[in-house]
Design a protein around this motif. Sequence first.
Motif, PDB file in Angstrom:
ATOM      1  N   ILE A 151      -9.784  -0.480   5.687  1.00 36.94           N
ATOM      2  CA  ILE A 151      -8.821  -1.577   5.611  1.00 36.94           C
ATOM      3  C   ILE A 151      -7.540  -1.170   6.345  1.00 36.94           C
ATOM      4  O   ILE A 151      -7.017  -0.072   6.127  1.00 36.94           O
ATOM      5  CB  ILE A 151      -8.500  -1.933   4.142  1.00 36.94           C
ATOM      6  N   GLY A 152      -7.051  -2.051   7.194  1.00 38.78           N
ATOM      7  CA  GLY A 152      -5.805  -1.777   7.915  1.00 38.78           C
ATOM      8  C   GLY A 152      -5.988  -0.984   9.191  1.00 38.78           C
ATOM      9  O   GLY A 152      -5.055  -0.322   9.656  1.00 38.78           O
ATOM     10  N   GLN A 153      -7.170  -1.075   9.800  1.00 36.08           N
ATOM     11  CA  GLN A 153      -7.459  -0.294  11.011  1.00 36.08           C
ATOM     12  C   GLN A 153      -6.540  -0.648  12.177  1.00 36.08           C
ATOM     13  O   GLN A 153      -6.243   0.188  13.029  1.00 36.08           O
ATOM     14  CB  GLN A 153      -8.900  -0.547  11.452  1.00 36.08           C
ATOM     15  N   GLN A 192      -5.652   4.665   5.706  1.00 37.42           N
ATOM     16  CA  GLN A 192      -6.557   3.900   6.559  1.00 37.42           C
ATOM     17  C   GLN A 192      -6.864   4.635   7.864  1.00 37.42           C
ATOM     18  O   GLN A 192      -6.084   5.462   8.328  1.00 37.42           O
ATOM     19  CB  GLN A 192      -5.947   2.527   6.885  1.00 37.42           C
ATOM     20  N   GLN A 193      -8.025   4.348   8.430  1.00 34.70           N
ATOM     21  CA  GLN A 193      -8.352   4.811   9.770  1.00 34.70           C
ATOM     22  C   GLN A 193      -7.564   3.970  10.785  1.00 34.70           C
ATOM     23  O   GLN A 193      -7.308   2.807  10.545  1.00 34.70           O
ATOM     24  CB  GLN A 193      -9.844   4.665  10.044  1.00 34.70           C
ATOM     25  N   ILE A 210      -2.806  -3.299  -0.657  1.00 34.30           N
ATOM     26  CA  ILE A 210      -3.732  -3.989   0.243  1.00 34.30           C
ATOM     27  C   ILE A 210      -4.705  -2.990   0.849  1.00 34.30           C
ATOM     28  O   ILE A 210      -5.911  -3.234   0.918  1.00 34.30           O
ATOM     29  CB  ILE A 210      -2.951  -4.737   1.341  1.00 34.30           C
ATOM     30  N   ALA A 211      -4.191  -1.842   1.296  1.00 34.66           N
ATOM     31  CA  ALA A 211      -5.029  -0.833   1.943  1.00 34.66           C
ATOM     32  C   ALA A 211      -6.078  -0.268   0.987  1.00 34.66           C
ATOM     33  O   ALA A 211      -7.176   0.101   1.409  1.00 34.66           O
ATOM     34  CB  ALA A 211      -4.168   0.297   2.494  1.00 34.66           C
ATOM     35  N   ARG A 212      -5.770  -0.214  -0.300  1.00 31.53           N
ATOM     36  CA  ARG A 212      -6.742   0.287  -1.286  1.00 31.53           C
ATOM     37  C   ARG A 212      -7.703  -0.803  -1.749  1.00 31.53           C
ATOM     38  O   ARG A 212      -8.629  -0.538  -2.511  1.00 31.53           O
ATOM     39  CB  ARG A 212      -6.000   0.872  -2.500  1.00 31.53           C
TER      40      ARG A 212
END
Length: 399
Positions: free
Chosen positions: A60-62, A73-74, A125-127
């Motif tokens: 999430i959030g690439q 995030q990646q 959000i990222a989690r």
Amino acid sequence: MDFSFGAGDEELRARARTWLTARLAGPYADLRGLGGPGSEHEGTEQRRGWERELGHGGWIGQGWDVPAGAYGQQRLSLTGQVVWAEEYAALRAPGRVGHIGENLLAPTLIAYGTPEQQARFLPGIARGEELWCQGYSEPDAGSDLAGVRTVAVRDPADGLPRVTGQKIWTSLAQDADWCFVLARTESGSRRHRGLSFLLVPMDQPGRIEVRPIRQMSGTAEFNEVFFDGAVAAETVGGEGNGWAVAMGLLALERGVSTLVQQIGFAAELERVLADHLAAGAPDPVLRERLVRQWAELRTMRWNALRTLGSAGDPGAPSVAKLLWGGWHRRLGELAVEVRGAAATAGSGPWSREVPYERGLDEGQRLFLFTRADTIYGGSDEIQRNIIAERVLGLPKEPR
């Protein structure tokens, strides 16, 4: 123009496929194919768990414009994001309940929010732990966002805005933790002036009411949301600057996600083609229309790839919406036409006590849902006005 992917992209493709295949064969196997357009109501609680799984894997959030790993995030290149999205769609991974937070709200906070707002909201959000919905459209202000009537007045006791009004066609509002709301904060203001972009927690009993909207397809993933003095926790971009923030967000709404959408379109086209061939004596007119659908889908893909790097181009999102909206609606029409009279009969039990969709097959649901494709997300008329006025410089339409 070269639309091929590099060696690094293909390595990522293999890694993404391996990761997705392993997880979709386990506890999330039953989620394959759930939660797409027209079916966003399916398995939302299980899909929340899937969202957390994606967050744990760093998927999430690439594309966020922040350092890699800042929120776990990646960080992928633009072509890497396309590769991930294509593999996700090809393996029929479930529809994302975190799409609005990841792809709309988060980039908007990165562009317009304060460091404190980013630190508060981006980690959740990222989690995959906090879900968002969008409070833009209203009964009398759908595609014309400058006509919003929802108001927000600051409470003298704590200085926080209190939101009162109604939003409509709000996806996943019944499951969301937060809603970003475009509201009028300047008394007597008109059109795009005096608007603010507010972040509102949804857990406010007595102040926020969510009512599902039953569609003719039988599903109810859209909602009406009523605000009665609901507290807004944050204002993004400063009070009165909501129009600029809202327009910046809409420019982010189409891009890589369009390519993902097209993979789903291709699968639907294959099913319609199979129905046509199963009819026994293929109709030459329908065959020509199906060939045209295939050619147009390929053209849409090339156009989407060509415009991925066109950030800030006001015409690119509108052109994309015009292309896929009309294409998908025509596919829905073909889905019932290729089956002839058989398409008018239900495929399962129906009663007033069960959802209408029980009596509809996949092609019938496709036909009914795609009636809205040229309206929601900005109607065709609005998209053509944007292209005419902001790209071609033509005079504005008389009001």
